[in-house]
Scaffold this motif. Sequence first.
Motif, PDB file in Angstrom:
ATOM      1  N   GLY A 197      35.498 -42.814 -83.324  1.00  0.00           N
ATOM      2  CA  GLY A 197      36.650 -41.949 -83.064  1.00  0.00           C
ATOM      3  C   GLY A 197      37.325 -41.446 -84.321  1.00  0.00           C
ATOM      4  N   ALA A 198      38.223 -40.503 -84.106  1.00  0.00           N
ATOM      5  CA  ALA A 198      38.937 -39.880 -85.231  1.00  0.00           C
ATOM      6  C   ALA A 198      39.839 -40.901 -85.917  1.00  0.00           C
ATOM      7  CB  ALA A 198      39.767 -38.726 -84.699  1.00  0.00           C
ATOM      8  N   PRO A 199      39.927 -40.852 -87.232  1.00  0.00           N
ATOM      9  CA  PRO A 199      40.842 -41.767 -87.918  1.00  0.00           C
ATOM     10  C   PRO A 199      42.299 -41.412 -87.651  1.00  0.00           C
ATOM     11  CG  PRO A 199      39.800 -40.242 -89.485  1.00  0.00           C
ATOM     12  CD  PRO A 199      39.140 -40.020 -88.162  1.00  0.00           C
ATOM     13  N   SER A 200      43.141 -42.428 -87.622  1.00  0.00           N
ATOM     14  CA  SER A 200      44.585 -42.215 -87.418  1.00  0.00           C
ATOM     15  C   SER A 200      45.179 -41.574 -88.670  1.00  0.00           C
ATOM     16  CB  SER A 200      45.262 -43.572 -87.174  1.00  0.00           C
ATOM     17  OG  SER A 200      45.137 -44.369 -88.352  1.00  0.00           O
ATOM     18  N   ILE A 201      46.400 -41.110 -88.567  1.00  0.00           N
ATOM     19  CA  ILE A 201      47.063 -40.524 -89.752  1.00  0.00           C
ATOM     20  C   ILE A 201      47.189 -41.576 -90.859  1.00  0.00           C
ATOM     21  CG2 ILE A 201      49.367 -40.886 -88.713  1.00  0.00           C
ATOM     22  CD1 ILE A 201      50.303 -38.476 -90.427  1.00  0.00           C
ATOM     23  N   HIS A 202      47.454 -42.823 -90.466  1.00  0.00           N
ATOM     24  CA  HIS A 202      47.572 -43.896 -91.466  1.00  0.00           C
ATOM     25  C   HIS A 202      46.273 -44.026 -92.257  1.00  0.00           C
ATOM     26  CE1 HIS A 202      47.185 -48.077 -92.859  1.00  0.00           C
ATOM     27  NE2 HIS A 202      48.497 -48.025 -93.042  1.00  0.00           N
ATOM     28  N   ASP A 203      45.137 -44.037 -91.544  1.00  0.00           N
ATOM     29  CA  ASP A 203      43.857 -44.200 -92.241  1.00  0.00           C
ATOM     30  C   ASP A 203      43.483 -42.972 -93.067  1.00  0.00           C
ATOM     31  OD1 ASP A 203      43.187 -46.827 -91.692  1.00  0.00           O
ATOM     32  OD2 ASP A 203      42.445 -46.343 -89.700  1.00  0.00           O
ATOM     33  N   ARG A 204      43.847 -41.783 -92.593  1.00  0.00           N
ATOM     34  CA  ARG A 204      43.534 -40.577 -93.376  1.00  0.00           C
ATOM     35  C   ARG A 204      44.310 -40.592 -94.697  1.00  0.00           C
ATOM     36  NH1 ARG A 204      43.182 -35.638 -88.917  1.00  0.00           N
ATOM     37  NH2 ARG A 204      42.417 -36.972 -87.239  1.00  0.00           N
ATOM     38  N   ILE A 205      45.569 -40.997 -94.623  1.00  0.00           N
ATOM     39  CA  ILE A 205      46.388 -41.008 -95.853  1.00  0.00           C
ATOM     40  C   ILE A 205      45.924 -42.121 -96.781  1.00  0.00           C
ATOM     41  CG2 ILE A 205      48.735 -41.429 -96.735  1.00  0.00           C
ATOM     42  CD1 ILE A 205      49.746 -39.828 -94.294  1.00  0.00           C
ATOM     43  N   LEU A 206      45.680 -43.299 -96.204  1.00  0.00           N
ATOM     44  CA  LEU A 206      45.210 -44.431 -97.018  1.00  0.00           C
ATOM     45  C   LEU A 206      43.894 -44.067 -97.721  1.00  0.00           C
ATOM     46  CD1 LEU A 206      45.531 -47.464 -97.809  1.00  0.00           C
ATOM     47  CD2 LEU A 206      44.170 -48.028 -95.782  1.00  0.00           C
ATOM     48  N   ALA A 207      42.955 -43.497 -96.965  1.00  0.00           N
ATOM     49  CA  ALA A 207      41.647 -43.143 -97.537  1.00  0.00           C
ATOM     50  C   ALA A 207      41.802 -42.089 -98.633  1.00  0.00           C
ATOM     51  CB  ALA A 207      40.736 -42.623 -96.428  1.00  0.00           C
ATOM     52  N   SER A 208      42.684 -41.133 -98.418  1.00  0.00           N
ATOM     53  CA  SER A 208      42.895 -40.077 -99.420  1.00  0.00           C
ATOM     54  C   SER A 208      43.460 -40.685-100.695  1.00  0.00           C
ATOM     55  CB  SER A 208      43.842 -39.007 -98.874  1.00  0.00           C
ATOM     56  OG  SER A 208      43.305 -38.466 -97.678  1.00  0.00           O
ATOM     57  N   LYS A 209      44.422 -41.592-100.548  1.00  0.00           N
ATOM     58  CA  LYS A 209      45.027 -42.228-101.725  1.00  0.00           C
ATOM     59  C   LYS A 209      44.013 -43.091-102.469  1.00  0.00           C
ATOM     60  CE  LYS A 209      49.884 -42.621-100.499  1.00  0.00           C
ATOM     61  NZ  LYS A 209      50.952 -43.496-100.018  1.00  0.00           N
ATOM     62  N   LEU A 210      43.246 -43.881-101.714  1.00  0.00           N
ATOM     63  CA  LEU A 210      42.321 -44.809-102.377  1.00  0.00           C
ATOM     64  C   LEU A 210      41.143 -44.093-103.024  1.00  0.00           C
ATOM     65  CD1 LEU A 210      42.294 -47.888 -99.936  1.00  0.00           C
ATOM     66  CD2 LEU A 210      43.735 -47.457-101.932  1.00  0.00           C
ATOM     67  N   GLY A 211      40.719 -42.964-102.438  1.00  0.00           N
ATOM     68  CA  GLY A 211      39.632 -42.191-103.050  1.00  0.00           C
ATOM     69  C   GLY A 211      40.046 -41.672-104.421  1.00  0.00           C
ATOM     70  N   VAL A 212      41.238 -41.098-104.484  1.00  0.00           N
ATOM     71  CA  VAL A 212      41.747 -40.606-105.775  1.00  0.00           C
ATOM     72  C   VAL A 212      41.953 -41.799-106.717  1.00  0.00           C
ATOM     73  CG1 VAL A 212      43.702 -39.471-106.921  1.00  0.00           C
ATOM     74  CG2 VAL A 212      42.818 -38.550-104.768  1.00  0.00           C
ATOM     75  N   GLY A 213      42.495 -42.888-106.181  1.00  0.00           N
ATOM     76  CA  GLY A 213      42.735 -44.092-106.993  1.00  0.00           C
ATOM     77  C   GLY A 213      41.449 -44.634-107.600  1.00  0.00           C
ATOM     78  N   ALA A 214      40.357 -44.571-106.830  1.00  0.00           N
ATOM     79  CA  ALA A 214      39.069 -45.087-107.327  1.00  0.00           C
ATOM     80  C   ALA A 214      38.599 -44.249-108.510  1.00  0.00           C
ATOM     81  CB  ALA A 214      38.033 -45.053-106.207  1.00  0.00           C
ATOM     82  N   VAL A 215      38.670 -42.938-108.371  1.00  0.00           N
ATOM     83  CA  VAL A 215      38.191 -42.045-109.441  1.00  0.00           C
ATOM     84  C   VAL A 215      39.095 -42.181-110.669  1.00  0.00           C
ATOM     85  CG1 VAL A 215      37.850 -39.609-110.062  1.00  0.00           C
ATOM     86  CG2 VAL A 215      37.085 -40.458-107.824  1.00  0.00           C
ATOM     87  N   GLU A 216      40.397 -42.185-110.457  1.00  0.00           N
ATOM     88  CA  GLU A 216      41.309 -42.292-111.608  1.00  0.00           C
ATOM     89  C   GLU A 216      41.155 -43.645-112.305  1.00  0.00           C
ATOM     90  OE1 GLU A 216      45.165 -41.180-110.015  1.00  0.00           O
ATOM     91  OE2 GLU A 216      44.735 -39.046-110.360  1.00  0.00           O
TER      92      GLU A 216
END
Length: 328
Positions: free
Chosen positions: A263-282
Amino acid sequence: MNSNALKKVAVLTSGGDAPGMNAAIRSVVRSSLYYNLEVFGVFRGFEGLIENDIRALNPRSVSQILQKGGTILKSARSEAFREKEGRQKAFENLKSRGIDALIVIGGNGTFTGAMKFQEEFGIKVMGIPGTIDNDLFGSDFTIGFDSACNTVIDAVDKIRDTALSHNRIFFVEVMGRDAGYIATSCALASGAIAAIIPERKMSIEDLISKLNRGMESKKVSSIIIVAEGGHLGKAVDIAREVEKRFSYYESKVTILGHIQRGGAPSIHDRILASKLGVGAVEGLIEGKSNCMVGKIHKDIVYTPLKDAISKTSKMDENLHRISDILST
Ligand code: F6P
């Protein structure tokens, strides 16, 4: 920001898929490109790394995936990567493309493999916690946990309608082979009388006492959430035991299974994933590696992979206490 000579990164998803993994892939790809890094997707996890299933990605490769469940990179649990020979092949495939760092999105098993890989070959690795189980140390939440819990409570709300109509006890089995976070949180959020989980002892007698108390206060139906790895066995076993000693109401069992991962990710998971993806690269650009990026309160934090998998993230005891107070 210090570039630390990082030029090419690869990303893969491994282990059980979790809603929000695609949002994390998108975030890794777009932030890598933002920082002028080349970015590659490895398909089918470590299995694809060994078999050289690696493709360059661009901003359009990750269009329209933010809102989708599953993982466009696909996932696998790789036996071959457990062997040195497999890891050697994987390393050569990265080396031949000049890839300096590998971002792995997954859980415990994924991080164990990644840690070994960095130790043996010196390739920089960065973990992003992607598992519905929420059992990694170093992040308040893992990607997928919130969405999975929403799926569970949606199902339990529906089960409650039929439980009430027929005066029944329902045992609802949820995922969590070694961890009871889904069961505990969903028990509180759905008004269940108990969560049976691996981390906390509860006897059949305790359960019967709860059911008796409920009956004395004119409760006509009850929900019990059972983590699949709970210490009393599977939901069917517990239901059978309870029926022997508490026969006022009929017992039914529902196993939610893999619908919890879809199923579709919740808003919480979309925001968390977006933050952690950038965090991983940085984090990689700043020279961090062999760690997992996580979020604690509002902060992006980096935890050594060995701690992320070996230290246990503490279960919030208050959840059980509040559940007990409210489920009378
Ligand atoms: O590790 C995540 C998880 O969802 C566990 O809770 C569950 O036991 C397991 O995956 C199931 O994995 P599989 O899809 O391989 O059956």
